[in-house]
Write a protein that holds these residues in place. Structure first.
Motif, PDB file in Angstrom:
ATOM      1  N   PRO B 114      41.274  38.171  39.096  1.00  0.00           N
ATOM      2  CA  PRO B 114      41.838  39.521  39.301  1.00  0.00           C
ATOM      3  C   PRO B 114      41.064  40.337  40.343  1.00  0.00           C
ATOM      4  CG  PRO B 114      41.789  39.004  36.972  1.00  0.00           C
ATOM      5  CD  PRO B 114      41.066  37.869  37.665  1.00  0.00           C
ATOM      6  N   GLU B 115      39.732  40.167  40.400  1.00  0.00           N
ATOM      7  CA  GLU B 115      38.947  40.904  41.391  1.00  0.00           C
ATOM      8  C   GLU B 115      39.105  40.304  42.791  1.00  0.00           C
ATOM      9  OE1 GLU B 115      37.690  40.390  38.369  1.00  0.00           O
ATOM     10  OE2 GLU B 115      37.383  42.458  37.702  1.00  0.00           O
ATOM     11  N   TYR B 116      39.228  38.976  42.863  1.00  0.00           N
ATOM     12  CA  TYR B 116      39.339  38.281  44.148  1.00  0.00           C
ATOM     13  C   TYR B 116      40.537  37.322  44.131  1.00  0.00           C
ATOM     14  CZ  TYR B 116      34.644  39.933  45.335  1.00  0.00           C
ATOM     15  OH  TYR B 116      33.557  40.713  45.615  1.00  0.00           O
ATOM     16  N   PRO B 117      41.755  37.873  44.177  1.00  0.00           N
ATOM     17  CA  PRO B 117      42.931  36.986  44.161  1.00  0.00           C
ATOM     18  C   PRO B 117      43.016  36.087  45.395  1.00  0.00           C
ATOM     19  CG  PRO B 117      43.572  39.263  44.579  1.00  0.00           C
ATOM     20  CD  PRO B 117      42.126  39.282  44.217  1.00  0.00           C
ATOM     21  N   ASP B 118      42.217  36.398  46.437  1.00  0.00           N
ATOM     22  CA  ASP B 118      42.262  35.575  47.652  1.00  0.00           C
ATOM     23  C   ASP B 118      41.497  34.261  47.476  1.00  0.00           C
ATOM     24  OD1 ASP B 118      40.112  37.535  47.511  1.00  0.00           O
ATOM     25  OD2 ASP B 118      39.387  36.660  49.375  1.00  0.00           O
ATOM     26  N   SER B 120      41.830  31.461  46.216  1.00  0.00           N
ATOM     27  CA  SER B 120      42.840  30.576  45.650  1.00  0.00           C
ATOM     28  C   SER B 120      43.131  29.457  46.636  1.00  0.00           C
ATOM     29  CB  SER B 120      44.109  31.374  45.391  1.00  0.00           C
ATOM     30  OG  SER B 120      44.555  31.950  46.604  1.00  0.00           O
ATOM     31  N   SER B 121      43.836  28.440  46.169  1.00  0.00           N
ATOM     32  CA  SER B 121      44.157  27.293  47.018  1.00  0.00           C
ATOM     33  C   SER B 121      45.486  27.504  47.730  1.00  0.00           C
ATOM     34  CB  SER B 121      44.273  26.020  46.184  1.00  0.00           C
ATOM     35  OG  SER B 121      43.124  25.833  45.405  1.00  0.00           O
ATOM     36  N   THR B 122      45.567  26.935  48.924  1.00  0.00           N
ATOM     37  CA  THR B 122      46.833  26.847  49.640  1.00  0.00           C
ATOM     38  C   THR B 122      47.242  25.383  49.645  1.00  0.00           C
ATOM     39  OG1 THR B 122      46.242  28.731  51.028  1.00  0.00           O
ATOM     40  CG2 THR B 122      47.998  27.280  51.829  1.00  0.00           C
ATOM     41  N   PHE B 158      51.220  37.188  39.743  1.00  0.00           N
ATOM     42  CA  PHE B 158      50.835  38.019  40.875  1.00  0.00           C
ATOM     43  C   PHE B 158      49.878  39.135  40.440  1.00  0.00           C
ATOM     44  CE2 PHE B 158      51.171  41.248  44.105  1.00  0.00           C
ATOM     45  CZ  PHE B 158      51.119  40.494  45.257  1.00  0.00           C
ATOM     46  N   PRO B 159      48.804  39.388  41.173  1.00  0.00           N
ATOM     47  CA  PRO B 159      48.452  38.858  42.500  1.00  0.00           C
ATOM     48  C   PRO B 159      47.764  37.491  42.497  1.00  0.00           C
ATOM     49  CG  PRO B 159      46.853  40.492  41.831  1.00  0.00           C
ATOM     50  CD  PRO B 159      47.898  40.465  40.753  1.00  0.00           C
ATOM     51  N   ASP B 163      49.624  29.633  47.227  1.00  0.00           N
ATOM     52  CA  ASP B 163      50.526  29.782  48.362  1.00  0.00           C
ATOM     53  C   ASP B 163      50.897  28.381  48.845  1.00  0.00           C
ATOM     54  OD1 ASP B 163      50.079  32.571  48.226  1.00  0.00           O
ATOM     55  OD2 ASP B 163      48.209  32.298  49.329  1.00  0.00           O
ATOM     56  N   PRO B 176      54.747  32.123  49.892  1.00  0.00           N
ATOM     57  CA  PRO B 176      53.574  32.826  49.369  1.00  0.00           C
ATOM     58  C   PRO B 176      53.770  33.171  47.902  1.00  0.00           C
ATOM     59  CG  PRO B 176      54.884  34.305  50.712  1.00  0.00           C
ATOM     60  CD  PRO B 176      55.506  32.941  50.841  1.00  0.00           C
ATOM     61  N   ARG B 177      52.682  33.500  47.227  1.00  0.00           N
ATOM     62  CA  ARG B 177      52.751  33.775  45.789  1.00  0.00           C
ATOM     63  C   ARG B 177      53.595  35.009  45.471  1.00  0.00           C
ATOM     64  NH1 ARG B 177      46.454  34.868  45.519  1.00  0.00           N
ATOM     65  NH2 ARG B 177      46.581  33.428  47.254  1.00  0.00           N
TER      66      ARG B 177
END
Lengths: 280, 184
Positions: B114-118, B120-122, B158-159, B163, B176-177
């Protein structure tokens, strides 16, 4: 050796561009969320658009036509120097016409001419965190975003109303993106906020000193925060442009002498010039 | 000497990767849209589009996971030589490449916090052919709604989420998510 050969295409090295590109893709996938990135030193001071310049450098292709504006103007120092920077380091074509540009880097304005699907807007952002002046701790603001806990921002707007009788925030007016993240639209006048909503163009935001990138994909729902009994109003000076006569454009107030003389002129110089040319 | 691993990269990396990135950015910001992505000539079984995406996005800071048939010597050598990306198990990957059934189960991949949703894997999903549209997409990047092919259900909260980049030949599209998927 020309400047073009002396630098890598668009100045930045490939590792840096890849890092920025990965951050941009995350930013697009999570509209309104501020993605941390390893901002580089640029050959210009912080506050001159180092974030925007890095985003533009990561997006530019040799086929692009770049427009750079500073408070709407193509011919001010900041705009001229960034435009020349990319002419020299990327060899791209430049333009002052909004309609002809494929990438528009901007400081604090969105052009008057409607944006198009093939265009990308790049905003220069000084303070990307809309909650920063309410809560200085990054750990706290990060948690507030995680929990979508934006009550503090509503309190701030309410205090505006209690003190001034209306929401007095005139620029960098906070928005909510797709009903989730509250975002700082950069210090654009609130007159420009409605242009963020459902825009056909992709919008990218770069904050160099604060090392954040965020984005609004095209056709994203962007609402300016307000209250039912104090709805958001996109305001401008109640005047027409003294040069071109436009009544619908955002105006700058220019002091002309020390006797209290003043005129109002369009802040978007390309828009104003094209209207003057049409009249002739 | 086997020269396959060192061939097939960009001949003009700054310009080719710039053009390639714009295609990836375009499809990621407009879900359902397809674009041409080319420039790299990776060894089989990797498609040109997926190979170009990897050269554009991966480097030594980007752990890559190879799933199923893509976990082969030729590809391991090619990706290592051209990008320096570490090859890792699914739960450590920033980028993963595979056919949909080899990438599953998708809950192996990181979806961010939740603090760093970025963080994540693509996933780069290689398609055998470009199938019929099977889903209605709505959300950011889509004017009203659009029809597109979606390979299957993906974990979304989300978030947080994954992706997807879909590739075949020189074609690419993305999911994208943020996109709402309604299967037809």
């Amino acid at each position: 050796m020309t400047a073009m050969d002396a630098y890598n295409f668009a100045y930045l090295d490939e590792d840096t561009k890849r890092m920025i590109r990965r951050a941009l893709l995350k930013a697009v996938a999570i509209p309104g969320y501020q993605v941390p990135f390893a901002s580089r030193e640029m050959p210009m001071p912080y506050g001159w658009g180092t974030g925007g310049v890095q985003v533009t450098a990561a997006c530019l292709t040799p086929d692009d036509r770049l427009k750079v504006i500073d408070q709407g103007a193509d011919d001010t120092t900041n705009a001229v120097s960034i435009r020349r920077f990319f002419q020299r380091t990327a060899g791209v074509e430049v333009t002052e016409e909004t309609e002809d540009a494929t990438i528009i880097q901007t400081r604090h304005r969105i052009p008057e001419a409607p944006l198009q699907e093939r265009q990308i807007m790049v905003f220069q952002v000084p303070i990307p965190e809309p909650l920063r002046f309410l809560e200085p701790r990054e750990t706290e603001t990060r948690r507030m975003h995680a929990l979508a806990d934006y009550g503090l921002m509503q309190v701030k707007l309410y205090e505006d109303i209690a003190r001034h009788g209306r929401i007095a925030t005139a620029y960098a007016y906070p928005v909510r993106v797709e009903g989730r993240y509250v975002m700082d639209p950069s210090p654009i006048p609130k007159f420009d906020n409605p242009k963020l909503d459902d825009s056909p163009a992709l919008m990218l935001f770069g904050a160099g000193r604060e090392q954040r990138i965020y984005a609004l994909p095209p056709y994203t729902r962007v609402e300016s925060l307000d209250f039912d009994d104090h709805p958001f109003v996109a305001s401008k000076a109640d005047h027409a442009c003294d040069i071109c006569g436009a009544t619908e454009s955002y105006l700058d107030e220019v002091i002309t002498d020390d006797q209290g003389g003043r005129i109002f002129v369009c802040s978007d110089t390309a828009f104003c010039r094209s209207r003057q040319e049409d009249r002739q | 000497m086997n020269i396959q691993p060192i061939s097939g990269g960009f001949s003009d990396a700054p310009r080719q990767s710039a053009t390639a990135f714009r295609s990836v950015l375009e499809v990621m910001s407009r879900p359902g849209k397809t674009a041409v992505l080319s420039g790299a000539k990776p060894p089989a079984p990797l498609s040109i589009a997926a190979g170009t995406a990897i050269l554009t996005l991966a480097d030594s800071n980007t752990p890559v996971h190879l799933a199923g048939v893509f976990d082969c010597d030729a590809l391991r050598q090619w990706i290592t030589f051209h990008t320096g990306a570490p090859l890792v198990p699914a739960d450590e990957a920033d980028l993963a490449i595979g056919h949909w059934h080899d990438l599953e189960p998708l809950d192996r991949f990181r979806i961010g916090s939740p603090e760093y949703p970025d963080r994540s894997s693509t996933l780069i999903v290689e398609l055998h052919d470009w199938p019929q549209e099977n889903a209605r997409l709505t959300g950011p990047g889509i004017k009203t709604k659009t029809l597109a092919f979606v390979p299957g259900n993906r974990p979304t909260d989300f978030p947080l989420g994954l992706d997807l980049i879909m590739t075949m030949g020189e074609r690419i599209s993305a999911l994208p998510r943020s996109t709402e998927v309604e299967f037809l």
